[in-house]
Structure formats: structure tokens, C-alpha cells
Design a protein around this motif. Structure first.
Motif, PDB file in Angstrom:
ATOM      1  N   GLY A   1       0.859  -1.035   0.006  1.00 27.89           N
ATOM      2  CA  GLY A   1       0.064   0.026   0.045  1.00 27.89           C
ATOM      3  C   GLY A   1       0.781   1.108   0.001  1.00 27.89           C
ATOM      4  O   GLY A   1       1.873   1.329   0.411  1.00 27.89           O
ATOM      5  N   ALA A   2       0.318   2.295  -0.353  1.00 23.80           N
ATOM      6  CA  ALA A   2       1.100   3.701  -0.689  1.00 23.80           C
ATOM      7  C   ALA A   2       1.537   3.993   0.793  1.00 23.80           C
ATOM      8  O   ALA A   2       2.569   4.910   0.831  1.00 23.80           O
ATOM      9  N   GLU A   3       0.590   3.734   1.836  1.00 24.37           N
ATOM     10  CA  GLU A   3       0.989   4.116   3.141  1.00 24.37           C
ATOM     11  C   GLU A   3       1.381   3.244   4.113  1.00 24.37           C
ATOM     12  O   GLU A   3       1.140   3.244   5.232  1.00 24.37           O
ATOM     13  N   GLU A   4       1.606   1.973   3.641  1.00 25.50           N
ATOM     14  CA  GLU A   4       1.768   0.658   4.113  1.00 25.50           C
ATOM     15  C   GLU A   4       3.237   0.613   4.780  1.00 25.50           C
ATOM     16  O   GLU A   4       4.205   0.636   4.357  1.00 25.50           O
ATOM     17  N   GLN A   5       3.340   0.403   6.351  1.00 28.98           N
ATOM     18  CA  GLN A   5       4.426   0.042   6.921  1.00 28.98           C
ATOM     19  C   GLN A   5       4.308  -1.246   7.360  1.00 28.98           C
ATOM     20  O   GLN A   5       3.269  -1.878   7.827  1.00 28.98           O
ATOM     21  N   PHE A   6       5.595  -1.950   7.715  1.00 28.06           N
ATOM     22  CA  PHE A   6       5.768  -3.327   8.362  1.00 28.06           C
ATOM     23  C   PHE A   6       6.559  -3.375   9.528  1.00 28.06           C
ATOM     24  O   PHE A   6       7.703  -2.551   9.347  1.00 28.06           O
ATOM     25  N   TYR A   7       6.211  -4.324  10.241  1.00 28.78           N
ATOM     26  CA  TYR A   7       7.208  -4.490  11.620  1.00 28.78           C
ATOM     27  C   TYR A   7       7.145  -6.050  11.896  1.00 28.78           C
ATOM     28  O   TYR A   7       6.456  -6.948  11.380  1.00 28.78           O
TER      29      TYR A   7
END
Length: 772
Positions: free
Chosen positions: A174-180
Motif C-alpha cells: 500500500g501507498a502508506e503501508e508500513q511493516f514490523y
């Protein structure tokens, strides 16, 4: 770890034992290694990749849906709960290859579910009440939406592919997706744009993975655990590529309305973080105190380290220095062993308020007697035993847990250097053999914080590393680690200290001013024990760690979502900790999110969001801020659990609007809490929402989705840029007098607004319970 004193090799893989020794250790343990030992997944392979093809059949049996494809492959969707499901793709259509079994997902029965399926034409739709799972027909691809069937959670951009050795899933980013996630990754915790190894290499350097976990979660509100022992590699790019070294695909998916709810669902399946004994929150100390043993591979002339009872002298030194500390590993060194009878040493340490654990590089052949007769209560596993990782290391940790809990009423307390998904329910993970340098300290802050984003509540690193070090780096490292649940020193490898013949890293072995600084933070941790213990109970119940990345508390703040805040963390829900990780007395770049924040040392209150620069942090000062509305229970000052009665608690209150705190207490030692022997006490505070008189520096502009400004590179040397210069020329005045803690007596046998049961209807005394 490998501890051969004096003739120490360089850190990294050269320190691993020979394959012959490792093979011998495997034989002693009686375990079978699973899968490749330390080979990370490759980025690409020359072998042709296969896919499932088009859907040719779709059937439902209860909560299990089976999809047949034109290649002969089959996929299963198993709905375990409205927000949890398993996706298993079998290239041969047999579903017989299940190497993880129930190891990683021990709890999958959450009661009846009633999913339904509909043929929509181009895809089949499976609805669960919380989700809409789409099974695209041509070709077979999966996507997941919220219950509204329009809000996308994740979708495959192309079919999952496999070769004879690897399987890869491809997801849209996604355009604003972050992952952890991904376990105890040694570096920044926001993973967008990074390729992360999910593999053991035992090198313990920045961007390695000390305890990998095949789990990640996304700001789209989902998490996924690959149900496998095979190593892999996750590329959080566009598209996101998720590879493991096996010719199968098997994953559990968890959805929620927040990262915290995703962690809760993940740990509902993989297991909640264990509840450590209270002494395990206190500083531990490891070294060999049996240097006269002919088998010891270190120097045999070590003063005050000749036989195991010598450790009692170090315990006496700690108490004479008024220094809090809670446990020793007196046999940490190859060939060290211990002097019989061990029980007399364990008893002598216990009389001084210390518990005893044992280090092992060869297995646990004597753990029954060591626990039940001698009274040891902890185990630290060594890389020479469990260094092959994966299932072998996981089973070794389970043996250690069983050795403690089947031979006593004590709780598990195990340290491991090679964890995996599910390790959170059994062990502390730590960062391996690292260095006492500013640079290592720098990446330890996000590493230990980031581990919590995989539900690893107890993550640590040797204070000031095992190699090198200095009084100054030791003091700085100890300061911030005192706000994490578990920490330990490792002596015998560092710089000469306190004099020739010693390489000690116990905090009481330093001269002034370092001695007093070390004492200050260890004493503060002991006072904060009821707060920190409660935060770990929260982790035990919800999967949300005590040491929290800023994004967990401020998920809607675009700055908190990314690595601009990776150099600070929340200790529970009330303390913001901003470690000093360079040789300076000024801390720049402290980000204060929305709300009010009070400097713990001066009482100055700030309003966020914004950046604080020019913070004066001499060596004895850790930048520490308390969130407005915080209610912090505190013990009397003591050097170990049980040294003093705690019939009266001190509440450190920072009133700001309406707030509450649910204090958790149990006996701190045994497993009786599992049967209901615990108590809760709710404290409520109502106060005006007063405005502070000071603000941080001018806030940075909102970050882009990747938390980099347009055109910025991801090079560590150029990003993140330094925060804007501070516009504050003098410390502002606090809006109210400095904190005045309020002492509140606790009525015996009762509690205020108790919200949970207590054993026998009465409130158990906190701190030590019956001796175990």
C-alpha cells in the motif's frame, strides 16, 4: 555463547565451535535438527518456478475450504476464528507435509465458527463475520478484505510460486503501508523498503537477525506467521516478496483494528509471552567461578574465581556496595562446570537475595537434580548446543522449561540466543556476542524495542556487550536497559576492570562516578518493579510488550510509524525513554508525540507533538519523560525482591485529565498465578487537563509513507536527517511543582475496586512468596 577466556577470537562466526562439538552436543541433547541449519533464503533461483494454475474445484467442510487447481495443487483455507485463518498450499495436493505441526500454533480451537462461501463469478468469497476472503479463479490468487468487502487488507499481485527448494508469495504494498516484526532483528524496526533475513547466522551484527521469527504485521491491520521451520527472507518492497526455503506454503493470518489487536490474535495462536519471576527482572551476572577445573578453557589463575563458592564473595560485594542485583550464572565458560555440592553455593547466594541459574553448552543431563536438589532456577542455552537454530533450538528451550517446571513449583526462566515464532512463551532472547561500543549501543535500542513487535516481551543484550567496553559506555547502556524487563552482564571478556587480572562487568566493580550512576538506575528499576511487573503482565495477557516502539502507542502519528523514532521507546504506557548512544552530554532529536510530557528529573512539562533538541544529558542523566495522566506504583527502595515488606506502595502521579492504572500482583515466584492466586487494584485519578508552559522545537513536516521526505535516500549516513535546531534558549518553567509522590497505604486483605480474583478471596502479598 562461546566463552574461552583470554585467547578470545574475534566476534562473529569464527567464534562458533567446530562441527564436531556441535554434533556431540546434538547427540547429548537427543534432539533431531530440522531443516537447513543456518542457510538464509536466496534472493533468486535459476530453477523454473511453478504455480497452481486455475481453480477447477471448490468445496466446503465445516470451517475448512479446499480449492483444487489445474496443476494438481490444492489450497486449504481453515477459519479458526472470525479474525484468524490458515492458508495452506500443497503443490502435490496431499497436505501430508506439515513439519511444524502444533509447535508454532499450539492453540487453534476457539470454538464454533460459521463461515460461508459464495460463487461470485470471477472468484469465490469466504465470509467469516470479520473478513471477506476472495479466492480468485484464473489464476488462483488470494486477497482479504474487511467485513464490508471493500476495505482491502492484503492481496496477492501474482500467484504464489515454488521451486524444488523455495516458495514465494507476492503481495501488493500500500501507498502508506508500513511493516514490523521478523523477531529480534538487529537494527531499525520499521521495515518498509528493507529486505530482512528470517534466518539464523549467529554473527550478531547490525541488520542480522539474532532470533528470527517468521512473523510480520502491517499497518493495514493484519499479521502473518509462516508455519514453518525453514529459513527465509522477506522483502518489504513493491511488490512485497515473502520467501521460505521449502516447497510448500503454510501461513496463519491474524487481523485486527490495531497493531496491538494483531499481536493479541497472533499470541492467541502462537502463545502469550511467559510471566517471568520477579527476580528475573533484576540484573543478572554471568561468569566462570570455577577456574581451577582442569577442563576449563580459560585462564586457570583467575583471582576470586577458583571454585564455585567464590561467587558468594561477589554477591557480598554487591550488597556492601548497596547495589541491586538478583541472580548469577556462576558456570558461564567452556569446561567451567561447578564445584560440588552446588546446593551450598545456591543456598549461600539465596541468603544474600540472589537466585542461581546455570549456563549450558552440552544439554541438560543433570537439570533434574540441579533444580530439585540444588535449587537452581534458571538456564541459559549456549550457541554450541542450540546454535543450529530453528526446531532444534526451540526444542532445547522446551527441555530447559520442562527441567525447571517439572522439578519445582517455580516459573520458567530461560535465556536463548536462537529464538523463533513461539519463543515468546518460553524464553528471554538476547542479541548474542556484541561489543561495548557506542555504535553497537546505537542499534541495540531499535533491536530490543523492535523485538516486541514480534511479541518477544523479554529481549535483551549483555550490558556494554561482551567484548571491549568502558565505564562510560557501561553506564549509558545500563541506564536505558534498566527500563526493559530483563538484562544481564557478561564478565571475563571486556577491558581490564577494576584492576589487572580482572575483566569484570558487574556494576559494583566500577569506580566513581560510574559506581553511583549504576546504582542510581538499578535502584530506580527496583522502585519501579510494581509498574514494570504489571506491564509484563499486560504482555502475558495481550501479547503487547512492555518495551514498546512508539508506533504501538501512537499508531496514527506518521512520525511514530517509522524509524525517525527508532532511537527511543516507551517503557510501558507511561515512560518515554530516549537513550544517549554517543559520547555526548546533549541529546537531540527526541520526539514527543501528542499529549503532555514531564521531564522525570526536573518536572518541566512539554506539549507534543514536536521535536526536543539540546536536551542536557550529562552522564548521570537518561532523557526520561512521563506521559500526562501517568499513575506509577513504586516499591520502597531495596536491593532485591523480598528485602523489605511492601505493605505500602508509593504512587507517582502525573495528573492530566482522567486516567487509571490496574496494578497486578502475585507471589512473584511460583506458578500459582495460573490458578488464580493474584490480585488487581484499580487506581483512578481525575484532574484538570492543564496546558503546559513549554513546547518542544518546531515539529518536522509530516513524513511520507516510507517516513522519508521526497527524494531522500535510505542510506544510514543521509537518513534520518538531524531534527531542526531547537528554538528554546533556556529551560522553560514547569507548569506545576516537581513531582510529589503520594504514599497510599494498602489495606490488608482488601483492595480498591478490585477487578480480578485473589487466591482464597484475599490479596496475596506481593514480592517473594514461599521459598522455592
Amino acid at each position: 555463547m562461546i566463552r574461552a577466556r583470554r585467547s578470545r577470537p574475534a566476534p562473529g562466526p569464527a567464534r562458533r565451535r567446530t562441527s564436531a562439538l556441535l554434533a556431540a552436543a546434538l547427540a547429548v541433547a537427543g534432539l533431531a535438527a530440522a531443516g537447513p541449519a543456518t542457510t538464509p533464503a536466496k534472493a533468486a533461483t535459476a530453477a523454473p518456478a511453478s504455480t497452481a494454475g486455475d481453480v477447477t474445484g471448490f468445496t466446503q467442510s465445516g470451517s475448512t475450504f479446499t480449492v483444487t487447481a489445474s496443476s494438481g495443487a490444492k489450497a486449504r483455507v481453515v477459519v479458526a476464528r472470525a479474525d484468524i485463518f490458515r492458508l495452506w498450499l500443497s503443490p502435490d495436493g496431499a497436505f501430508t507435509n506439515d513439519p511444524a505441526g502444533t509447535d508454532l500454533a499450539p492453540t487453534t480451537d476457539f470454538g464454533p465458527v460459521a463461515p460461508a462461501a459464495t460463487d461470485v463469478g470471477a472468484y469465490y468469497r469466504i465470509t467469516t463475520g470479520a473478513l471477506s476472503i476472495r479466492v480468485n479463479k484464473s489464476p488462483l490468487r488470494f486477497s482479504v478484505y474487511r467485513a464490508d468487502d471493500s476495505t482491502l487488507v492484503w492481496q496477492e499481485t501474482q500467484p504464489t510460486s515454488w521451486t524444488g527448494s523455495q516458495t514465494t508469495q507476492y503481495l501488493a504494498r500500500g501507498a502508506e503501508e508500513q511493516f514490523y516484526g521478523t523477531g529480534l532483528r538487529l537494527g531499525e524496526w520499521a521495515l518498509r523498503g528493507k529486505t530482512v533475513p528470517v534466518a539464523v547466522d549467529n554473527k550478531w551484527r547490525e541488520n542480522d537477525n539474532a532470533s528470527p521469527a517468521p512473523f510480520y504485521m502491517s499497518t493495514n491491520g493484519y499479521g502473518v506467521m509462516r508455519n514453518t521451520w525453514a529459513p527465509g527472507s522477506y522483502g518489504f518492497n513493491a511488490p512485497t516478496t515473502l520467501t521460505h526455503n521449502e516447497s510448500r506454503f503454510d501461513a496463519w493470518y491474524f487481523t485486527g483494528d490495531s497493531l496491538k489487536s494483531v499481536l493479541d490474535a497472533y499470541t492467541d495462536v502462537s502463545g502469550k509471552p511467559f510471566m517471568a519471576p520477579m527476580w528475573g527482572f533484576e540484573l543478572g551476572n554471568a561468569d566462570c567461578f570455577n577456574a581451577s577445573n582442569p577442563d576449563y578453557q580459560g585462564a586457570h589463575d583467575r583471582l576470586r574465581h577458583q571454585t564455585t563458592p567464590d561467587v558468594v564473595g561477589y554477591a557480598a560485594d554487591a550488597r556492601a556496595a548497596d547495589m541491586p542485583s538478583g541472580w548469577f550464572l556462576p558456570n558461564d565458560g567452556y569446561g567451567c562446570g561447578y564445584t560440588a555440592p552446588l546446593k551450598s553455593t545456591v543456598d549461600a547466594l539465596k541468603a544474600k537475595g540472589f537466585q542461581t541459574g546455570l549456563w549450558t553448552s552440552t544439554g541438560l543431563g543433570s537439570i533434574g537434580d540441579e533444580v530439585s536438589v540444588a535449587g537452581t532456577r534458571g538456564v541459559k542455552t549456549d550457541v554450541a548446543w542450540i546454535g543450529s537454530g530453528y526446531k532444534y533450538a526451540f526444542d532445547g528451550v522446551r527441555q530447559a522449561v520442562d527441567g525447571i517446571e517439572k522439578n519445582s513449583d517455580a516459573r520458567r526462566y530461560v535465556w536463548t540466543v536462537d529464538g523463533w515464532a513461539g519463543t515468546q512463551r518460553n524464553a528471554v532472547v538476547w542479541t548474542g556476542d556484541t561489543n561495548g561500543t557506542w555504535d553497537d549501543m546505537r542499534w541495540h535500542v531499535p533491536a530490543i524495542t523492535g523485538a516486541g513487535l514480534s511479541a518477544l516481551n523479554y529481549a535483551s543484550g549483555d550490558v556494554d556487550g561482551i567484548f571491549g567496553g568502558s565505564p562510560k559506555t557501561y553506564a549509558r547502556d545500563l541506564q536505558w536497559k534498566a527500563f526493559t524487563p530483563a538484562f544481564m552482564t557478561m564478565s571475563g571478556w571486556g577491558a581490564t576492570n577494576p584492576s589487572a587480572g580482572y575483566q569484570d562487568k558487574q556494576p559494583w566493580r566500577f569506580a566513581e562516578p560510574y559506581l553511583s550512576i549504576n546504582r542510581k538506575y538499578l535502584q530506580l528499576k527496583m522502585r519501579l518493579m510494581p509498574y514494570l511487573y504489571t506491564m509484563s503482565r499486560v504482555a502475558h495477557e495481550s501479547g503487547v510488550p512492555s518495551t514498546r516502539a512508539m508506533v504501538l502507542e501512537y499508531p496514527d502519528d506518521p512520525v511514530a510509524r517509522g524509524n525517525l523514532t527508532s532511537g527511543q521507546f516507551m517503557a510501558g504506557d507511561s515512560f518515554l525513554v530516549a537513550p544517549v548512544v554517543s559520547d555526548t552530554s546533549v541529546r537531540d532529536g527526541i520526539y514527543l508525540p501528542a499529549g503532555t510530557w514531564t521531564d522525570y528529573w526536573t518536572g518541566t512539562t512539554y506539549a507534543g507533538p514536536g521535536w526536543l533538541n539540546g536536551y542536557q544529558a550529562p552522564l548521570d542523566t537518561l532523557p526520561l519523560f512521563v506521559k500526562g495522566g501517568a499513575i506509577v506504583p513504586m516499591w520502597p527502595q531495596m536491593n532485591h525482591t523480598g528485602e523489605k515488606p511492601v505493605s505500602t506502595l508509593t504512587y507517582d502521579i502525573h495528573p492530566r485529565g482522567a486516567s487509571s492504572f490496574d496494578l497486578y500482583e502475585d507471589d512473584g515466584l511460583t506458578r500459582a498465578h495460573q490458578s488464580g492466586a493474584f490480585a488487581r487494584q484499580r487506581v483512578d485519578v481525575s484532574a484538570p487537563a492543564r496546558a503546559p508552559s513549554a513546547s518542544p522545537s518546531v515539529p518536522r513536516p509530516a513524513a511520507t509513507p516510507a517516513n522519508r521526505p521526497p527524494g531522500a535516500t535510505s542510506s544510514p549516513s543521509t537518513w534520518p536527517p538531524p531534527p531542526p535546531p531547537s528554538r528554546r534558549t533556556a529551560p522553560p518553567s514547569p507548569t506545576s511543582p516537581p513531582r510529589r509522590p503520594t504514599k497510599r497505604p494498602r489495606p490488608a486483605g482488601t483492595s480498591t475496586r478490585r477487578t480480578a480474583r485473589a487466591c482464597s478471596g484475599s490479596r496475596p502479598a506481593p514480592g517473594p512468596a514461599p521459598s522455592t
